[in-house]
Motif scaffolding. Structure first.
Motif, PDB file in Angstrom:
ATOM      1  N   UNK A  19       0.898  -1.379   0.125  1.00 50.98           N
ATOM      2  CA  UNK A  19      -0.023  -0.109  -0.217  1.00 50.98           C
ATOM      3  C   UNK A  19       0.919   1.097  -0.094  1.00 50.98           C
ATOM      4  N   UNK A  20       1.898   1.337   0.607  1.00 48.62           N
ATOM      5  CA  UNK A  20       2.845   2.310   0.705  1.00 48.62           C
ATOM      6  C   UNK A  20       3.526   2.522  -0.407  1.00 48.62           C
ATOM      7  N   UNK A  97       0.445  11.104   9.111  1.00 45.92           N
ATOM      8  CA  UNK A  97      -1.134  10.976   9.317  1.00 45.92           C
ATOM      9  C   UNK A  97      -1.336   9.392   9.324  1.00 45.92           C
ATOM     10  N   UNK A  98      -0.319   8.710   8.804  1.00 45.15           N
ATOM     11  CA  UNK A  98      -0.548   7.222   8.730  1.00 45.15           C
ATOM     12  C   UNK A  98      -0.016   6.536   9.817  1.00 45.15           C
ATOM     13  N   UNK A  99       0.439   7.101  10.591  1.00 44.84           N
ATOM     14  CA  UNK A  99       0.897   6.554  11.863  1.00 44.84           C
ATOM     15  C   UNK A  99      -0.074   6.269  13.017  1.00 44.84           C
ATOM     16  N   UNK A 100      -1.343   7.050  12.734  1.00 44.34           N
ATOM     17  CA  UNK A 100      -2.435   6.602  13.710  1.00 44.34           C
ATOM     18  C   UNK A 100      -2.925   5.138  13.263  1.00 44.34           C
ATOM     19  N   UNK A 104       1.412   0.663  10.716  1.00 45.62           N
ATOM     20  CA  UNK A 104       2.333   1.539   9.811  1.00 45.62           C
ATOM     21  C   UNK A 104       3.342   2.025  10.653  1.00 45.62           C
ATOM     22  N   UNK A 105       4.317   1.489  10.433  1.00 42.56           N
ATOM     23  CA  UNK A 105       5.427   2.354  11.430  1.00 42.56           C
ATOM     24  C   UNK A 105       6.332   3.123  10.592  1.00 42.56           C
ATOM     25  N   UNK A 106       7.237   4.016  11.166  1.00 47.46           N
ATOM     26  CA  UNK A 106       7.957   5.054  10.674  1.00 47.46           C
ATOM     27  C   UNK A 106       8.969   4.279   9.752  1.00 47.46           C
ATOM     28  N   UNK A 107       9.443   3.268  10.033  1.00 50.74           N
ATOM     29  CA  UNK A 107      10.628   2.592   9.474  1.00 50.74           C
ATOM     30  C   UNK A 107      10.059   2.098   8.188  1.00 50.74           C
ATOM     31  N   UNK A 261       6.493   8.745  16.391  1.00 55.96           N
ATOM     32  CA  UNK A 261       4.977   8.616  15.905  1.00 55.96           C
ATOM     33  C   UNK A 261       4.362   9.855  16.368  1.00 55.96           C
ATOM     34  N   UNK A 262       4.924  10.839  17.348  1.00 57.74           N
ATOM     35  CA  UNK A 262       4.235  11.548  18.306  1.00 57.74           C
ATOM     36  C   UNK A 262       4.611  12.981  17.684  1.00 57.74           C
TER      37      UNK A 262
END
Length: 263
Positions: A19-20, A97-100, A104-107, A261-262
């Motif tokens: 998806x990413x 926005x995707x980290x909600x 989905x993780x930042x890496x 993520x914050x």
């Protein structure tokens, strides 16, 4: 954890990456033809400019290496590393926005951006080689496996830089600006437009500290059978830096996962 659980986790990760990948690819090319043209024209403009410069000064790069492919390899390889590192550095802020979504993780965003960039630059390289071939220039590599392995290690080094810079650039935006500026002098210290063997010994040792130099010269050695670059070129050195930066980047992502993520 059961094998079913492991398969489930892997399946989720693969779905997230797919998806990413589609999201990043569409965003990278969202402006239509203009995006494709810029991806092609940026390295092409550098190649043409350097070819003109070498033509004016009648500089012989090295016996057995034609100037067109010599310059193409240098520009393509450097831009591959630079673009992966810089776009990877911007990946977290661009996808906050995707980290909600817990999956989905930042890496993930950095890994996918590096993959998209590698895919696009493989196409760019192929198109530029075809363009040179249409002008009657021999673009066939003498050792394709060495060329591919060198290109992969450059990609991996760019990924490692992207992973590391994504954390640094997100937590310390001011440092991110310095990192972007640092790629300008690095362009001239990466053997993009010259052979390392042509440099004086003192300058040669300085340029050889740069891992990108080893990748570019190794690609040229794989392309031209008669090309002899610098004897101290080592793909093991580049591989060491690639693995080191990847592990450092992954460690930073694990250490600062909550803060990333914050943001």
């Amino acid at each position: 954890m059961s094998r079913a659980g492991v398969r489930s986790d892997v399946s989720i990760a693969v779905s997230v990456w797919k998806a990413l990948f589609l999201r990043e690819a569409s965003a990278r090319l969202a402006t239509g033809r203009a995006a494709w043209l810029w991806i092609l024209l940026e390295p092409a403009a550098h190649i043409i400019f350097l070819m003109v410069i070498f033509g004016v000064i009648r500089h012989q790069v090295m016996q057995g290496a034609n100037i067109e492919v010599f310059v193409l390899v240098g520009v393509w390889g450097f831009f591959l590393v630079r673009n992966i590192a810089q776009r990877g550095m911007e990946a977290i802020n661009a996808n906050q926005a995707l980290f909600s979504y817990r999956q989905v993780q930042p890496v993930d965003t950095v890994l996918v951006r590096a993959t998209v960039e590698g895919f696009l630059y493989a196409i760019v390289g192929a198109v530029l080689l075809v363009a040179l071939a249409m002008f009657g220039i021999d673009v066939r590599p003498a050792d394709p496996l060495l060329v591919i392995w060198s290109a992969f290690l450059l990609w991996a080094f760019g990924l490692g830089l992207g992973l590391s810079f994504s954390v640094i650039g997100t937590l310390l935006p001011e440092v991110g600006k310095i990192i972007r500026l640092a790629f300008t002098p690095l362009y001239f210290l990466s053997a993009v437009m010259y052979s390392v063997a042509s440099l004086p010994p003192g300058m040669r040792s300085t340029v050889l500290v740069n891992p990108i130099t080893h990748g570019l010269e190794a690609m040229r050695s794989g392309w031209f059978a008669a090309y002899r670059g610098e004897a101290h070129i080592s793909l093991s050195y580049l591989a060491f830096w690639a693995l080191g930066t990847v592990f450092l980047g992954l460690a930073l992502h694990v250490r600062y996962a909550t803060r990333l993520t914050a943001q």
